[in-house]
Design a protein around this motif. Sequence first.
Motif, mmCIF file in Angstrom:
data_model
loop_
_atom_site.group_PDB
_atom_site.id
_atom_site.type_symbol
_atom_site.label_atom_id
_atom_site.label_comp_id
_atom_site.label_asym_id
_atom_site.label_seq_id
_atom_site.Cartn_x
_atom_site.Cartn_y
_atom_site.Cartn_z
ATOM 1 N N MET A 59 0.798 -1.223 0.000
ATOM 2 C CA MET A 59 0.000 0.000 0.000
ATOM 3 C C MET A 59 0.834 1.278 0.000
ATOM 4 O O MET A 59 0.386 2.303 -0.493
ATOM 5 N N PHE A 60 2.038 1.222 0.569
ATOM 6 C CA PHE A 60 2.875 2.421 0.685
ATOM 7 C C PHE A 60 4.305 2.127 0.266
ATOM 8 O O PHE A 60 5.264 2.572 0.905
ATOM 9 N N GLY A 61 4.480 1.390 -0.805
ATOM 10 C CA GLY A 61 5.800 0.966 -1.263
ATOM 11 C C GLY A 61 6.720 2.093 -1.674
ATOM 12 O O GLY A 61 7.919 1.894 -1.784
ATOM 13 N N TRP A 62 6.207 3.272 -1.881
ATOM 14 C CA TRP A 62 7.028 4.387 -2.349
ATOM 15 C C TRP A 62 7.629 5.197 -1.197
ATOM 16 O O TRP A 62 8.422 6.103 -1.422
ATOM 17 N N ILE A 63 7.273 4.898 0.054
ATOM 18 C CA ILE A 63 7.831 5.643 1.175
ATOM 19 C C ILE A 63 8.812 4.772 1.952
ATOM 20 O O ILE A 63 8.841 3.557 1.789
ATOM 21 N N ARG A 64 9.614 5.382 2.814
ATOM 22 C CA ARG A 64 10.568 4.638 3.640
ATOM 23 C C ARG A 64 9.809 3.677 4.546
ATOM 24 O O ARG A 64 8.804 4.038 5.149
ATOM 25 N N PRO A 65 10.285 2.438 4.681
ATOM 26 C CA PRO A 65 9.589 1.458 5.523
ATOM 27 C C PRO A 65 9.397 1.918 6.963
ATOM 28 O O PRO A 65 8.361 1.663 7.556
ATOM 29 N N GLU A 66 10.386 2.619 7.531
ATOM 30 C CA GLU A 66 10.241 3.033 8.923
ATOM 31 C C GLU A 66 9.118 4.043 9.120
ATOM 32 O O GLU A 66 8.580 4.171 10.212
ATOM 33 N N LYS A 67 8.732 4.758 8.064
ATOM 34 C CA LYS A 67 7.592 5.686 8.163
ATOM 35 C C LYS A 67 6.305 4.893 8.346
ATOM 36 O O LYS A 67 5.465 5.222 9.180
ATOM 37 N N CYS A 68 6.138 3.843 7.573
ATOM 38 C CA CYS A 68 4.919 3.035 7.644
ATOM 39 C C CYS A 68 4.944 2.080 8.837
ATOM 40 O O CYS A 68 3.975 1.982 9.581
ATOM 41 N N GLU A 70 16.251 2.833 11.156
ATOM 42 C CA GLU A 70 16.034 4.151 10.593
ATOM 43 C C GLU A 70 17.149 4.462 9.608
ATOM 44 O O GLU A 70 18.323 4.297 9.899
ATOM 45 N N SER A 71 16.780 4.858 8.411
ATOM 46 C CA SER A 71 17.786 5.203 7.410
ATOM 47 C C SER A 71 17.981 6.714 7.391
ATOM 48 O O SER A 71 17.126 7.470 7.825
ATOM 49 N N ILE A 72 19.117 7.110 6.882
ATOM 50 C CA ILE A 72 19.394 8.538 6.767
ATOM 51 C C ILE A 72 18.894 8.984 5.402
ATOM 52 O O ILE A 72 19.426 8.585 4.374
ATOM 53 N N VAL A 73 17.853 9.773 5.410
ATOM 54 C CA VAL A 73 17.278 10.280 4.170
ATOM 55 C C VAL A 73 17.192 11.789 4.305
ATOM 56 O O VAL A 73 16.692 12.298 5.305
#
Length: 96
Positions: free
Chosen positions: A42-51, A71-74
């Motif tokens: 459903m939210f494949g376009w955002i960072r996994p840690e957000k979802c 958490e990744s550095i973005v």
Amino acid sequence: WGEPKYYPNYGEFQCDDDPTYKPTWTTEEHMYRSKELCCKEMFGWIRPEKCLGVGFVEANYFGVAPKAVEESIVTDKPTSSPVSDKPTGSPFSAPV
């Protein structure tokens, strides 16, 4: 396997399991047994840690080792220098 319990929360870009806030139109076909799968589909376009949430660990529903979300550095904007000493991937595709 259990009943599907995760549903997409489009306002927050995450998958939730709180039945109190589940939209009335949400049926079992709109729900997932795995939060990780819900986020991926459903939210494949955002960072996994957000979802998923930082530190989330999926229960082992599918016989696959669970993985913790780190958490990744973005950065919001492109930077002129690296923000990490770890490579993010190869710019070339692997030979077939």
